[in-house]
Enzyme design. Sequence first.
Site, PDB file in Angstrom:
ATOM      1  CB  SER A   8      -0.911   0.004   1.234  1.00  0.00           C
ATOM      2  OG  SER A   8      -1.597   1.233   1.337  1.00  0.00           O
ATOM      3  CG  HIS A   9       0.539   4.435  -2.808  1.00  0.00           C
ATOM      4  ND1 HIS A   9       0.021   3.366  -3.496  1.00  0.00           N
ATOM      5  CD2 HIS A   9       1.259   5.149  -3.713  1.00  0.00           C
ATOM      6  CE1 HIS A   9       0.392   3.436  -4.755  1.00  0.00           C
ATOM      7  NE2 HIS A   9       1.158   4.511  -4.923  1.00  0.00           N
TER       8      HIS A   9
END
Length: 815
Positions: A8-9
């Site tokens: 995930s960012h």
Amino acid sequence: MISLVLVSHSFALAAAAKELAMQMISTKTAPKVLLAAGIRKGENLELGTDTQQISAAIEAADNPDGVLILVDLGSALHSSQMALELVDSDLADRCLISSAPLVEGLVAALVSAARGANLKQVAAQARGALAEKIDHLGEQEESDSAGKEESVAVTTPRALGANPFSDPDAAILVLKIIDPHGMHARPAAAIARALDATKAAVYARKGGAFRTVNAASLTQVSALGIGEGENLELCTSDPDAQHIFSAIRQALLEIDPPVIADPSWGKNENAVNGISLRLSPKVSAPRDPARNGDQIVIGYAMLLGGQEDAEFYRVSPNEGEAVNNARKAVKAYLSSLGSDSIIKMQIGLVDDPELRTEIAQEIAGGVNAFNAVDKAYRAAANRMRKLDDPYLAQRAADFNAVSRLLKKALIGQELDNLDELIKKHSTPAVLVVDELDAPLAASLPPEIEGVVTRSGGATGHGAMVAAARGIPVYAGLKWGVHDGDTIIFDPRTKHLEVNPKARVFAHWIELARERVAIASKALELLEEPALTPSGKRIPVLVNVSTATEAIKGAEGCGLLRTETLFAGYQIAPSRKQQAEVYARLARKLGQTTIRLWDIGADKPLPFAKQPPEPNPFLGVRGVRLLRKFPHLVREQLGAVLDANQTLEAAGLGKPLRVMIPMVNHVRQVDWVRSLLEEITADTFEMEEDVRPVEIPLELGIMLETPSAALRMAEFTSAVDFVSVGTNDLCQYVAAADRENSQVAELADEVRETVVEIIREVVRLAHSAEKPIEVCVCGDMASDPAWTGKLVQAGVDSLSVRAGMIAMIKQTIRQL
């Protein structure tokens, strides 16, 4: 047990998603879940993804069962793909990047992994997580827009007779949900955990609702939409039901705050809602013993996806060999479906030389086998689909069917998994597909009552195979259907209902019962002749498209479609080959009317190709095209003469006769008769001076154009019999293409007019110097609603679908 990596960012998002998901399972059985989220800069974590961080997480998560990688968006996917290039190739082969949504996918994947599912199964659960949410919200939106009263879904599983809840031996657990949030993900996960220790099939549904789902699926159970104060119903036919239900109860009681009130469980009396209870004493399962394709279909929608997932394909050291092995598997599977000519034709498509060359070239250029097959067959299907004619465009389905099977074989999937799917689905089922292809139609299990397609028409090869098996098909679904919805449709009237109200449902059940009762009575008299109340006998013949055994109740064959019978041939069958087939069929069917090759741009054959036309239905087809291929006509006529000689020598007389398709003018009959005279003279070695010869073969016409009907008086001295093809006659009278869904109804609306045309044709035929027999062999002949009118119009016989013989005979008796 597989491991999971969450990419995930945002580290905060990934950590929160993991925390949420971990609440759904026991920590004792939790799979390893590692995060690769955000980019660390000093003491801070910023938004972004780091390839090195992802590859390290994958290596840390490695185990023999595999690693599922879930990503959020954008560069997360690209970074994950790059990370797989950095790790050991053996490890990369054990990894799978999922297209599932991050949060819902993680929850579903974690629960599935904790239960010991393999990598592919976990990935499938993750991908399906969002589908359940979409289905649920879609139903809610439809309900909100339609108003509260329209949202009532009527369900009577007991009336359908094969739903797991209607099994008289099934134990049913009814649980009242008291959680203010209803049946949400945590209790659904608790049920899944409770079922870890058993292989029993356990089903769930919302109290009083029709839709039934797998109780072990977190996403399906939580999407049932069970609110506070409503009931969750569970059922199983497993002998250990009491222990299974005790485990589920205990798992739900351990949740804080409480999810359920005091449970009560027993047999079926607790399992039906008020509507079901009111209907059940009045109805029994309306199953048609004749399975004739005329039955009203009632069942649960079973949606079948049409995409084979490329992410499951693993490149092999020899991609050419992989394709050849897939071809062998597909040909073996298709051969197992029987000797239907359509299936034979598709076996030919597996080894099509042009497609083989295209695939080999793609592989040589660096494309993997899966994508090479997909590209080649997709291009071929698109070429067919772009043709102006709807009938020809539907042949694209044959290319799609072979492509689907080859891709399944390449990724190691079962080529026929319907039997497994049906075990997990409420039955009886109505299969809902984008397109029905012939292999799928040939493999439909008996639990599937009917098929609904979103595209395709009544003349598609899949529809033809289904019709031959007595399975009704509704083509051209124009609105959304959810898995588990109640579907009812009538193949006679082409009327379809989805989730009807109680009063409507009861009406359809009664209609279905009436039709089954008539079919049952008709079946008892199947082999008896059909006599009208006035004592007139109307022979009921059968239409045949493939090599067949004797057909019970048929008094001969009124239409042998030779272009379908030999559809699998790449070169024209020889005179000897044809003669053997015709003689064999006549021994089993009795008098047989052979239609000469009815081919054209709309019904192409490899050995009689016709360039595409703007409007093939009004183009070069039938006898018009045969004028371009006289050698095919000579061989076919000679084959019929030879077969009759063989049969006569065996003491069976001369049961074969021929008819000419798509006739407009007497000169077309004269042309065929001249060829027949030549062949007769050659066959019986007659001298030139004795011609014209007396032909030992009856010659008739297929009357399917208005011009032929208007010229009937001219044909009375040129033909021995007439067979009316109502399908084409209706569309030509209405000037409406019956395969165009926008105008197809117009072709049906002129049936009364067509009956009057037939009445006049009969009058002229019967008043001829030598009375001529008139048969009807189109769809109207197989429709009981029109039997009486055709008999009243004076026709001598009807030629129908095999499954409709008993029903048409019974209808004649009851006129």
